[in-house]
Design an enzyme around this catalytic site. Structure first.
Site, short mmCIF file in Angstrom:
data_model
loop_
_atom_site.label_atom_id
_atom_site.label_comp_id
_atom_site.label_asym_id
_atom_site.label_seq_id
_atom_site.Cartn_x
_atom_site.Cartn_y
_atom_site.Cartn_z
N ASP A 1 0.45 -1.04 0.05
CA ASP A 1 0.06 -0.25 0.13
C ASP A 1 0.95 1.51 0.10
O ASP A 1 1.94 1.19 0.09
CB ASP A 1 -0.88 0.00 1.35
CG ASP A 1 -1.55 -1.38 1.49
OD1 ASP A 1 -2.10 -1.57 0.31
OD2 ASP A 1 -2.14 -1.21 2.47
N1 URA Z 1 -1.48 -5.42 3.88
C1 URA Z 1 -1.64 -4.48 3.88
O1 URA Z 1 -3.11 -4.46 4.07
N2 URA Z 1 -1.17 -3.88 3.19
C2 URA Z 1 -0.13 -3.64 2.86
O2 URA Z 1 0.66 -3.00 1.67
C3 URA Z 1 0.92 -5.13 2.73
C4 URA Z 1 -0.09 -6.30 3.30
#
Ligand code: URA
Length: 234
Positions: free
Chosen positions: A102
Site C-alpha cells: 500500500d
Molecule cells: N497488507 C496490507 O494491508 N497492506 C500492505 O501493504 C501489505 C499487506
C-alpha cells in the site's frame, strides 16, 4: 551460474528435462558441446547455443528496495510518485515491483525485470511467506494468535490461509502471511476489532530487509540471494 539452472530459468524445460537435454548434447558453450549439467557459465560473456540456436540471456536485474511511505507500487501513476522513481535509470530497463505494498506501507519490495520469477513468487499456490512489522490500536487479546493461525474471516467472506502473529510489546508485533490479498493485513486486524497504524514488510520469501538499507534506498541482490530466490522460487 550453472548451465542447467540457466536453461530451466529461461523456460527450456524443468530442471530434470534440461539436464537430459544437456546430456544428449543439445547445448554448445563457446562452440564446444557441453554434456555436464553442472557446467558453470558466465551468462554475460559466454555464447550459448541450444539445438544450434543462439540463446539470448536477457540481462536480468534484481533490486531490493526499502519502500518509503507515499510511493505507489506500480509502473505508472497519474498523481503520486511510484516506487520506480527511486531506481536510477529505470525507464530503459523494463523494471517493475513484484507485488504491491500500500502507499502508506514501508519496507521490503523486490524490483526486477524477470517476469518468470515474479510470476512464481506471486503464484498463490507457492505460499511465499511475507512478514510485516505492525503497530496497531485497539485491544489485543491472547486468543487472537490462535485466530490468526486458524485463518481470519475477512469482511468479504474470504477465509485467509493460516498466519502467525508474535506480539513484541504492547500494540506492536510481527505478522507472517502467505498471500497478498488487497489490504490483507489491515483487513485481518480490522476483523479482530483493531486498526493497523503502521505496516513495514521485513521479509519476503528468503529475502530479509537489510538493517542498513534506509527508507528510499535500494541495492542489487547479492549472488547468493539471487541464486536462492531463483532456485527456490520463494
Ligand atoms: N497488507 C496490507 O494491508 N497492506 C500492505 O501493504 C501489505 C499487506
Amino acid at each position: 551460474m550453472r548451465l542447467d539452472k540457466m536453461l530451466a530459468h529461461l523456460g527450456y524445460g524443468s530442471r530434470k528435462e534440461v539436464k537430459e537435454f544437456i546430456r544428449k548434447g543439445y547445448v554448445l558453450v563457446n562452440g564446444i558441446r557441453i554434456k555436464d549439467d553442472d557446467y558453470k557459465v558466465d551468462e554475460t560473456m559466454d555464447e550459448i547455443q541450444f539445438l544450434e540456436q543462439q540463446i539470448h540471456y536477457e540481462h536480468l536485474l534484481y533490486f531490493i528496495l526499502n519502500k518509503p511511505a507515499g510511493y505507489v507500487s506500480a509502473t505508472y501513476d497519474a498523481y503520486d510518485p511510484i516506487v520506480l522513481d527511486l531506481i536510477e535509470g529505470h525507464e530503459k530497463r523494463g523494471l517493475f515491483p513484484v507485488g504491491r505494498l500500500d502507499k502508506d506501507t514501508t519496507g521490503l519490495l523486490l524490483i526486477t525485470n524477470d517476469g518468470n520469477l515474479a510470476h512464481q513468487l506471486l503464484s498463490p499456490s507457492k505460499h511465499v511467506d511475507k512478514a510485516y512489522e505492525v503497530t496497531f490500536s485497539g485491544e489485543y487479546q491472547t486468543s487472537f494468535a490462535v485466530k490468526f493461525k486458524e485463518g481470519i474471516l475477512l469482511d468479504d467472506g474470504y477465509k485467509c490461509l493460516p498466519a502467525s502473529f508474535k506480539l513484541l510489546e504492547s500494540h506492536h508485533g510481527i505478522i507472517t502471511i502467505q498471500e497478498g490479498k488487497y489490504h490483507q493485513v489491515k483487513r485481518m486486524f480490522e476483523a479482530l476489532g483493531m486498526n493497523v497504524l503502521t505496516l513495514k514488510r521485513v521479509s519476503f520469501g528468503c529475502l530479509t530487509l537489510p538493517d542498513d538499507l534506509k527508507e528510499g534506498q535500494y541495492r542489487s541482490l547479492t549472488e547468493q540471494e539471487k541464486n536462492k530466490l531463483i532456485t527456490k522460487g520463494e
